[in-house]
Design an enzyme around this catalytic site. Structure first.
Site, PDB file in Angstrom:
ATOM      1  N   GLU A 180       7.994   8.787   8.281  1.00  0.00           N
ATOM      2  CA  GLU A 180       7.353  10.092   8.512  1.00  0.00           C
ATOM      3  C   GLU A 180       7.612  10.575   9.945  1.00  0.00           C
ATOM      4  O   GLU A 180       6.699  10.915  10.689  1.00  0.00           O
ATOM      5  CB  GLU A 180       5.842  10.028   8.209  1.00  0.00           C
ATOM      6  N   GLU A 220       0.652  -1.957   4.049  1.00  0.00           N
ATOM      7  CA  GLU A 220       0.613  -1.567   5.458  1.00  0.00           C
ATOM      8  C   GLU A 220      -0.508  -2.318   6.166  1.00  0.00           C
ATOM      9  O   GLU A 220      -1.485  -2.736   5.533  1.00  0.00           O
ATOM     10  CB  GLU A 220       0.375  -0.044   5.539  1.00  0.00           C
ATOM     11  N   GLU A 242       6.300   6.426  -0.810  1.00  0.00           N
ATOM     12  CA  GLU A 242       4.837   6.553  -0.758  1.00  0.00           C
ATOM     13  C   GLU A 242       4.431   7.601  -1.781  1.00  0.00           C
ATOM     14  O   GLU A 242       4.829   8.764  -1.672  1.00  0.00           O
ATOM     15  CB  GLU A 242       4.348   6.965   0.632  1.00  0.00           C
TER      16      GLU A 242
HETATM   17  O1  AHR Z   1      -0.443   5.426   3.147  1.00  0.00           O
HETATM   18  C1  AHR Z   1      -1.187   5.938   4.206  1.00  0.00           C
HETATM   19  C2  AHR Z   1      -0.353   6.744   5.176  1.00  0.00           C
HETATM   20  O2  AHR Z   1       0.101   7.898   4.551  1.00  0.00           O
HETATM   21  C3  AHR Z   1       0.903   6.100   5.688  1.00  0.00           C
HETATM   22  O3  AHR Z   1       0.683   5.260   6.769  1.00  0.00           O
HETATM   23  C4  AHR Z   1       1.719   7.267   6.113  1.00  0.00           C
HETATM   24  O4  AHR Z   1       3.104   7.013   6.055  1.00  0.00           O
HETATM   25  C5  AHR Z   1       1.273   8.372   5.181  1.00  0.00           C
HETATM   26  O5  AHR Z   1       0.976   9.525   5.856  1.00  0.00           O
END
Ligand code: AHR
Length: 505
Positions: free
Chosen positions: A173, A25, A308
């Site tokens: 999310e 990210e 994730e």
């Molecule tokens: O990985 C960190 C964050 O955690 C991501 O941006 C989000 O999707 C999650 O809440």
């Protein structure tokens, strides 16, 4: 003595390589510094990508990479990240540290990175603050080979041929940072947005990932599927599998609460077991969300993408709190070993998983500091498990596996295992000893195989052990040869706090 029974003839399902996936990210030093340093950097690079990091990830056999977020994805406007770098918009990364994002890593750079890594691509689109047109044009820009305004723009920006998107996430999310939506609202948006994620190349259809739940929010899974699950109908033109090919699940392990999660390196035995017990909870999450998916999709045509997962601790003292930089110890290694065994055993439903995040953020496999790079204990677990990728899960069972822990609440099984048979006919066994104090004698027995060729590797250290830029090889994978073959059985002792992998023929 624990007895590990393996029926190598009883194949239970295909372990998709993508279960060993990663996530990158625009957060902290993941993309910038960690992966991308730019062509003019003194750090050795190929077209701006760090050579040391790319080489290490290839050696680990990275199968798929998710980008550009996370929460960042629902604020990302892809047109800001194409064209001459000097003209690219500078913006504030509001989610992560409030730093300037200069967009020098964009679409072209992501596909260049995946080409260098030789991995599949997972692009996450923007539903929270982006339009249907923007998403649709991004897919056209990346994948359309014919004549169109977007493919023309790509060519003008220096890339004649289209790339392949293997997976496309329609939002991230969306119950939280991706728009704070209700399941029904998101599901209706999902139906609409995914319609315009076109397959321009029938030979390479894009697998669409619908935003699934946070942890145990089963009502999200139910509500979304109720509104937007659609069974594949031949000839309807919605893609090979109805509206979606996968549904995500996010679950992070933190031993404390959300505000104070706990230190990455300083913890006691109780916190060790608490962390592992929380990691073991993945089993229940996958089973229960999977049971809801089964109601709609009994033939398991859509996959669960745990895109994730990993340990989330307090940031390393003295670092930007918005950068989520943390160290990685043997505790992370055991969490990874346990979790990957769970995914392997649920490979009928879990088709992809991406640990968060690949470099310098949360449970990373690699940490960097200027020109230096270290491999974390988690890296070695992925390396030791790589032969499970695209292998067939087979039946395994441990007799005499007791529970261990310091308190009733935080009990975990002493041993965790999974076993596969790969294309070359090797039986791959991965086994973790979760105890802090008990070495575990193990006898491994097979249905028919008489093991002739056996090689093994081990990751073993005390619970706090980790690598630093000063001591980069404190924890590393080593050859394990402390086993004996007796009457067709492999006998060994799994030391406390260790991960072992065997390759057997
Ligand atoms: O990985 C960190 C964050 O955690 C991501 O941006 C989000 O999707 C999650 O809440």
């Amino acid at each position: 003595m624990a007895k590990l029974y393996i029926n190598e003839k009883n194949k239970k399902g295909h372990i998709n390589a993508e279960i060993y996936g990663h996530f990158s990210e625009h957060l902290g030093r993941c993309i910038y510094e960690g992966l991308y340093v730019g062509e003019d950097s003194d750090i050795p690079n190929v077209n701006g990508m760090r050579k040391d990091v790319v080489d290490a990830l290839k050696e680990m056999k990275i199968p798929v990479l998710r980008w550009p977020g996370g929460c960042f994805a629902d604020e990302y406007h892809w047109k800001d990240g194409i064209g001459p770098k000097e003209n690219r918009k500078k913006m504030i990364n509001t989610h992560w540290g409030g730093v300037v994002e200069d967009n020098s890593f964009g679409t072209h750079e992501f596909f260049e990175l995946c080409e260098q890594l030789g991995c599949k691509t997972y692009v996450n689109g923007n539903v929270g603050s982006g339009t249907v047109q923007e998403m649709s044009e991004w897919v056209e820009y990346i994948t359309f080979g014919g004549v169109s305004p977007m493919s023309q723009m790509r060519k003008e920006n220096g890339h004649e041929k289209p790339w392949t998107i293997d997976y496309f996430g329609v939002g991230n999310e969306n119950w939280g940072c991706g728009g704070n939506m209700t399941p029904e609202y998101y599901a209706n948006l999902y139906r609409r947005y995914q319609t315009y994620v076109r397959h321009y190349d029938d030979a390479a259809p894009i697998k669409k990932i619908c935003c699934g739940a946070n942890v145990a929010d089963y009502s999200w899974t139910e509500g979304v599927l109720e509104t937007c699950f659609k069974s594949p109908q031949p000839g309807e033109g919605f893609g090979p599998k109805g509206y979606m090919d996968g549904m995500s699940l996010h679950y992070y392990v933190y031993p404390g609460g959300w505000e104070v999660k706990g230190s990455a390196t300083e913890f006691d035995g109780k916190t060790w077991y608490k962390t592992l017990a929380k990691a073991a909870y993945m089993e229940e999450l996958v089973s229960r969300h999977g049971a809801i998916m089964d109601k709609y999709d009994p033939e398991k045509k859509i996959g669960m993408a745990v895109d994730e997962w990993g340990c989330w601790f307090d940031v390393e003292p003295g670092t930007n709190p918005g950068f989520l930089y943390q160290q990685n110890t043997m505790r992370d290694a055991l969490v990874a070993g346990l979790t990957l065994n769970i995914f392997n055993k649920h490979c009928d439903r879990v088709k992809m998983a991406c640990i968060a995040q690949m470099v310098n953020v949360l449970q990373s496999v690699i940490l960097t500091e200027g020109p230096k790079m270290i491999l974390t204990p988690t890296y070695f677990v992925f390396h030791m498990y790589k032969h499970h990728q695209d292998a067939e899960l087979v039946d395994s069972y441990i007799e005499g596996n007791q529970m261990v822990g310091m308190e009733d609440e935080y009990q975990v099984p002493l041993l965790s295992e999974s076993v596969s048979v790969d294309k070359e006919g090797y039986v791959n066994v991965t086994l973790s000893n979760l105890s802090l104090s008990e070495d575990a004698p193990v006898e491994m027995a097979f249905a028919q195989m008489n093991p002739a060729q056996v090689s093994a590797a081990i990751l073993r250290q005390e619970m706090h052990a980790h690598n630093t830029f000063e001591e980069p090889e404190n924890v590393k994978e080593e050859v394990f040869d402390a086993f004996e073959i007796k009457d067709g059985k492999i006998c060994f002792t799994a030391p406390a706090c260790s991960v072992i992998s065997f390759r057997i023929k």
